[in-house]
Scaffold this motif. Structure first.
Motif, mmCIF file in Angstrom:
data_model
loop_
_atom_site.group_PDB
_atom_site.id
_atom_site.type_symbol
_atom_site.label_atom_id
_atom_site.label_comp_id
_atom_site.label_asym_id
_atom_site.label_seq_id
_atom_site.Cartn_x
_atom_site.Cartn_y
_atom_site.Cartn_z
ATOM 1 N N MET A 266 -7.832 4.579 2.637
ATOM 2 C CA MET A 266 -8.064 5.939 2.145
ATOM 3 C C MET A 266 -9.306 6.551 2.791
ATOM 4 N N SER A 267 -10.312 5.721 3.045
ATOM 5 C CA SER A 267 -11.544 6.263 3.614
ATOM 6 C C SER A 267 -11.333 6.650 5.079
ATOM 7 N N GLY A 268 -10.636 5.802 5.828
ATOM 8 C CA GLY A 268 -10.383 6.103 7.238
ATOM 9 C C GLY A 268 -9.501 7.333 7.397
ATOM 10 N N LEU B 220 -7.318 3.180 13.886
ATOM 11 C CA LEU B 220 -6.848 1.808 14.139
ATOM 12 C C LEU B 220 -6.784 1.051 12.819
ATOM 13 N N ASP B 221 -5.742 0.289 12.616
ATOM 14 C CA ASP B 221 -5.731 -0.609 11.448
ATOM 15 C C ASP B 221 -5.051 -1.917 11.824
ATOM 16 N N ASN B 222 -5.578 -2.985 11.254
ATOM 17 C CA ASN B 222 -5.081 -4.320 11.601
ATOM 18 C C ASN B 222 -3.772 -4.676 10.905
ATOM 19 N N HIS B 223 -3.378 -3.901 9.896
ATOM 20 C CA HIS B 223 -2.136 -4.220 9.183
ATOM 21 C C HIS B 223 -0.929 -3.542 9.843
ATOM 22 N N ASP B 224 0.263 -3.920 9.383
ATOM 23 C CA ASP B 224 1.466 -3.283 9.931
ATOM 24 C C ASP B 224 1.821 -2.011 9.181
ATOM 25 N N GLY C 111 -4.506 0.914 3.709
ATOM 26 C CA GLY C 111 -5.467 -0.069 3.189
ATOM 27 C C GLY C 111 -4.944 -0.640 1.895
ATOM 28 N N HIS C 112 -5.752 -0.554 0.843
ATOM 29 C CA HIS C 112 -5.300 -1.071 -0.461
ATOM 30 C C HIS C 112 -4.180 -0.227 -1.056
ATOM 31 N N ALA C 113 -4.061 0.994 -0.611
ATOM 32 C CA ALA C 113 -3.054 1.887 -1.197
ATOM 33 C C ALA C 113 -1.717 1.644 -0.494
ATOM 34 N N GLN D 102 -3.984 1.776 -7.694
ATOM 35 C CA GLN D 102 -3.026 2.255 -8.686
ATOM 36 C C GLN D 102 -3.160 3.742 -9.010
ATOM 37 N N ASN D 103 -4.333 4.117 -9.551
ATOM 38 C CA ASN D 103 -4.452 5.412 -10.217
ATOM 39 C C ASN D 103 -5.325 6.391 -9.469
ATOM 40 N N LEU D 104 -5.058 7.662 -9.730
ATOM 41 C CA LEU D 104 -6.004 8.689 -9.313
ATOM 42 C C LEU D 104 -6.446 9.454 -10.557
ATOM 43 N N THR E 173 -6.600 -4.665 15.686
ATOM 44 C CA THR E 173 -7.862 -5.088 15.068
ATOM 45 C C THR E 173 -9.023 -4.796 16.001
ATOM 46 N N ALA E 174 -9.954 -3.970 15.566
ATOM 47 C CA ALA E 174 -11.149 -3.700 16.375
ATOM 48 C C ALA E 174 -12.013 -4.951 16.401
ATOM 49 N N VAL E 175 -12.543 -5.276 17.589
ATOM 50 C CA VAL E 175 -13.405 -6.462 17.718
ATOM 51 C C VAL E 175 -14.771 -6.122 18.328
ATOM 52 N N VAL F 167 -19.623 -8.907 -1.557
ATOM 53 C CA VAL F 167 -18.381 -9.649 -1.288
ATOM 54 C C VAL F 167 -17.264 -8.900 -2.004
ATOM 55 N N ARG F 168 -16.238 -8.563 -1.268
ATOM 56 C CA ARG F 168 -15.149 -7.807 -1.918
ATOM 57 C C ARG F 168 -14.412 -8.666 -2.945
ATOM 58 N N VAL F 169 -13.832 -7.998 -3.922
ATOM 59 C CA VAL F 169 -13.215 -8.679 -5.076
ATOM 60 C C VAL F 169 -11.736 -8.954 -4.767
ATOM 61 N N ASN G 293 -16.106 3.954 4.058
ATOM 62 C CA ASN G 293 -15.462 2.946 3.190
ATOM 63 C C ASN G 293 -16.204 2.772 1.871
ATOM 64 N N THR G 294 -15.472 2.260 0.903
ATOM 65 C CA THR G 294 -16.017 2.137 -0.455
ATOM 66 C C THR G 294 -17.171 1.141 -0.543
ATOM 67 N N ASP G 295 -17.235 0.171 0.384
ATOM 68 C CA ASP G 295 -18.380 -0.753 0.380
ATOM 69 C C ASP G 295 -19.684 0.027 0.508
ATOM 70 N N THR H 69 -18.727 1.295 -4.794
ATOM 71 C CA THR H 69 -17.892 1.873 -5.859
ATOM 72 C C THR H 69 -16.425 1.734 -5.461
ATOM 73 N N PRO H 70 -15.642 0.996 -6.232
ATOM 74 C CA PRO H 70 -14.269 0.714 -5.791
ATOM 75 C C PRO H 70 -13.245 1.756 -6.247
ATOM 76 N N TYR H 71 -13.489 2.998 -5.942
ATOM 77 C CA TYR H 71 -12.535 4.042 -6.333
ATOM 78 C C TYR H 71 -12.242 4.973 -5.159
ATOM 79 N N MET H 72 -11.107 5.656 -5.265
ATOM 80 C CA MET H 72 -10.665 6.512 -4.164
ATOM 81 C C MET H 72 -11.646 7.660 -3.913
ATOM 82 N N ASN H 73 -12.235 8.200 -4.961
ATOM 83 C CA ASN H 73 -13.179 9.300 -4.721
ATOM 84 C C ASN H 73 -14.373 8.820 -3.899
#
Ligand SMILES: Cc1cc2nc3c(=O)[nH]c(=O)nc-3n(C[C@H](O)[C@H](O)[C@H](O)COP(=O)(O)OP(=O)(O)OC[C@H]3O[C@@H](n4cnc5c(N)ncnc54)[C@H](O)[C@@H]3O)c2cc1C
Length: 640
Positions: A100-102, A122-126, A130-132, A151-153, A397-399, A454-456, A615-617, A621-625
């Motif tokens: 969401m941040s990118g 760029l994103d490392n996933h297919d 991200g989490h969404a 989940q929620n907004l 994946t950016a290196v 450390v992310r949860v 990014n949220t890090d 704060t682990p929220y979309m806003n």
């Protein structure tokens, strides 16, 4: 009715649709195995690529095979390719991380500069988001949706100007939020209907017993909590203690002065309080802990008493003078949440899809907006076309990210190929922890700040069932399972937002949505960050077969008494493992109070020339806003 009970649930028939793409047209591709998912996608023909549609992949998703190996080689062994093929592509902005941040960083950059600005994400996933992430099943002529992460907004008016305006640009305004509320059935708790019942499912002999009612209310001495507690299969003296605690029959800190009480609730763990002061046994504590585990990740051993209570754990009425104070705050929080939490049938994946479609209309040319976002199939082959201003490049994946003169060189690995591109600016919307490896030229102070949190970790699973008959007999859409691997179990989203037609009757196929926190909750000693790392390792050490066994065991025990047969009824399983989940936020038991500007995330997120950090890090704060706010800050830094 014959009941199917087994200590270790046997799996005799392997007819699951796991590890394959279930395309709408029935097209099948291997998704993982000896070959990485990324490589398997790259080896298919152009015609087959038209079927590339990750939301329908089942089996192990989230941090899927092919997504993490390159980053782990870099972070753990310091290994990356020696040379990179330059693609001769120069962008105005390259964003690392398609969460969401990118995505928001690309959005704000275009908005502040030029809709024709050339941007690569760029994103490392297919898949993007991200989490969404979206999980989609097709079965018996129906599409069934669920979520693989966020989940929620919230209502845009609660988001602040910057983040709120982005939601409004996407069509998610006050009216849309009100419509989403109207689209959500009154019993769907996860969708913000907090008046819906919340069950408690506990082992009772070889089976599980689900006690209905509203346990979030019972926790606070509301409703017939006494009768509900009396049904629990636990020793009588423990029931007495729970009743006294929920009902606030005494002040459990009555021997302490006011100041000492305040110290106590800020310096002792919530679970230690339950053990020492309330008199609960180690075996009873999980009944209260499931709430914290899934809401926050760490257990009550890693929250202060006050932190636990402020997010709704029981105890509001059992702190004497503190109770009124805490009750007033908590009641306000609960009212806010109940009024504003909203959800699409695939969670915040719909927000990611709205953003992507606005920036790259070719992915879904006919899509109108929030009225059909949930049901529109995206054309992933349109994500990375050279004739469009914004491009999303997956499986990449950016290196290495380095300022070289008046541009930034970004090295990345896509499907095993080391490639390089250039950009005038770069926003890192990936995990803080990896940034020191991407930018080794940063100062040690900045690297230390970025490495602190450390992310949860979490695991979210979705289980496609042939029908909803057994689940319907549970009597609740959502229940706590404190003694099971998946501590929260719910029906997958049942709201009709985004054009979705959810299952409506018990004969319809349904999806069960199961949530697990792998962070140790047994009193293992260590800081929260230590325990979060242990949880992450547990995720990587668990195979899909491990999760499948857990899921079958748990559902059989829960639903067997209602006629469920896991072998016949389970049709597909998607396990979304999320080793790097919520952004870390500071913990009362572990972290000092830093001076303004001196907290690790503030030192870590400083602008680094042509590179800024979103990014949220960066907001702890682990929220979309927060993801949106961070993106906006990073873009502003680059455009100054
Ligand atoms: C299980 C779960 C439930 C949640 N529920 C909610 C909720 O209900 N409401 C809410 O507001 N928030 C929720 N969140 C919080 C969520 O984290 C944020 O809302 C937001 O989605 C985070 O976005 P992000 O872009 O900062 O991070 P991420 O979503 O983590 O995105 C970062 C992306 O960067 C990629 N990346 C990392 N390194 C690299 C690299 N080297 N190269 C390329 N790509 C890279 C990552 O793989 C990832 O795809 C939830 C989070 C989780 C884990």
């Amino acid at each position: 009715m014959a009941r199917k009970m087994v200590m270790k649930t046997k799996i005799t028939r392997r007819d699951l649709l796991n590890g394959i793409v279930i395309g709408a047209g029935g097209f099948l591709l291997p998704a993982y195995g000896t070959e990485s998912a990324a490589r398997s996608w790259s080896s298919v023909s152009p015609e087959a690529l038209a079927e590339y549609y990750p939301p329908t992949l089942t089996g192990m998703r989230g941090s899927h095979v092919g997504s993490f190996e390159v980053a782990h080689a870099l972070a753990w062994q310091g290994q990356k390719p020696d040379s990179y093929k330059s693609l001769n592509e120069h962008y105005d902005l390259v964003v690392v991380g398609g969460g969401m941040s990118g995505l928001a960083a690309a959005w704000y950059y275009r908005k502040k500069t030029d809709p024709a600005a050339r941007i690569l994400i760029l994103d490392n996933h297919d898949d993007f988001g991200g989490h969404a992430k979206r999980n989609e099943f097709h079965y018996k002529g129906r599409m069934l949706l669920s979520l693989g992460g966020a989940q929620n907004l919230d209502n845009p008016s609660n988001y602040g100007d910057v983040a709120g305006s982005l939601l409004i640009d996407l069509g998610i305004d006050e009216a849309a939020i009100a419509q989403m509320a109207a689209n959500t059935p009154d019993d769907y708790v996860l969708g913000g209907k907090l008046g819906g019942d919340v069950g408690m499912t506990v082992p009772d002999g070889e089976e599980h017993l689900t006690i209905g009612g509203h346990w979030l209310k019972f926790f606070h001495g509301r409703g017939d909590y006494r009768a509900a507690v009396r049904k629990l299969p636990i020793p009588e003296n423990q029931k007495d203690k729970l009743v006294a605690f929920f009902g606030g029959e005494k002040d459990f800190l009555d021997d302490l002065s006011l100041t000492k009480k305040w110290d106590y609730v800020n310096n002792n763990s919530y679970n230690q309080f339950l053990l020492d002061r309330v008199g609960l046994s180690i075996d009873t504590i999980p009944i209260l802990d499931a709430h914290l585990l899934i809401l926050n990740g760490p257990s009550g051993w890693n929250h202060t008493v006050l932190e636990g209570i402020l997010v709704g754990s029981p105890g509001l009425r059992a702190l004497g003078w503190l109770a009124d104070f805490v009750d007033s705050i908590a009641a306000r929080l609960i009212d806010d949440l109940a009024g504003e939490i909203r959800m699409f049938p695939d969670g915040n994946a719909s927000v990611a899809r709205l953003l992507v479609q606005k920036m790259i209309p070719g992915v879904a040319p006919g899509m109108k907006g929030i009225e059909d976002v949930a049901v529109t199939r995206f054309d992933y082959s349109a994500l990375d076309q050279s004739d469009q201003s914004v491009r999303v490049r997956l499986n990449s994946t950016a290196v290495g990210v380095k300022e070289v003169g008046d541009y930034v060189k970004v090295d990345y690995v896509q499907q095993g190929k080391p490639l390089s591109i250039a950009a005038s600016h770069c926003v890192l919307a990936c995990y803080n922890n990896l940034i020191p490896d991407l930018c080794p030229e940063m100062s040690e102070a900045q690297k230390n700040g970025l490495s602190y949190g450390v992310r949860v970790p979490f695991v979210y699973a979705n289980v496609l069932l042939d029908n909803g008959q057994a689940f319907g007999r549970l009597g609740v859409t959502f229940t706590h399972c404190p003694y099971d691997p998946f501590q929260w179990v719910s029906a997958a989203p049942t709201m009709a937002s985004g054009g979705y037609e959810p299952p409506r009757g018990p004969d319809d196929p349904m999806v069960v949505f199961m949530m697990a926190s792998p962070t140790p909750a047994d009193g293992t000693k260590g800081t929260t960050r230590d325990l979060l790392r242990m949880g992450r390792h547990k995720i990587y050490a668990s195979t899909f077969d491990d999760y499948e066994q857990q899921i079958r065991n748990q559902l059989q025990r829960m639903l067997g008494r209602y006629g469920f047969d896991h072998e016949a009824d389970i049709k597909a399983i998607t396990v979304n493992r999320i080793p790097h989940g919520y952004a870390y936020w500071y913990q009362g038991l572990d972290d000092p109070e830093w001076e303004e500007g001196q907290a690790p995330h503030e030192i870590g997120r400083q602008q680094f020339g042509r590179i800024s950090i979103a990014n949220t890090d960066s907001e702890v704060t682990p929220y979309m806003n927060a993801a949106f706010d961070a993106a906006h800050r990073a873009v502003e830094e680059q455009l100054q």
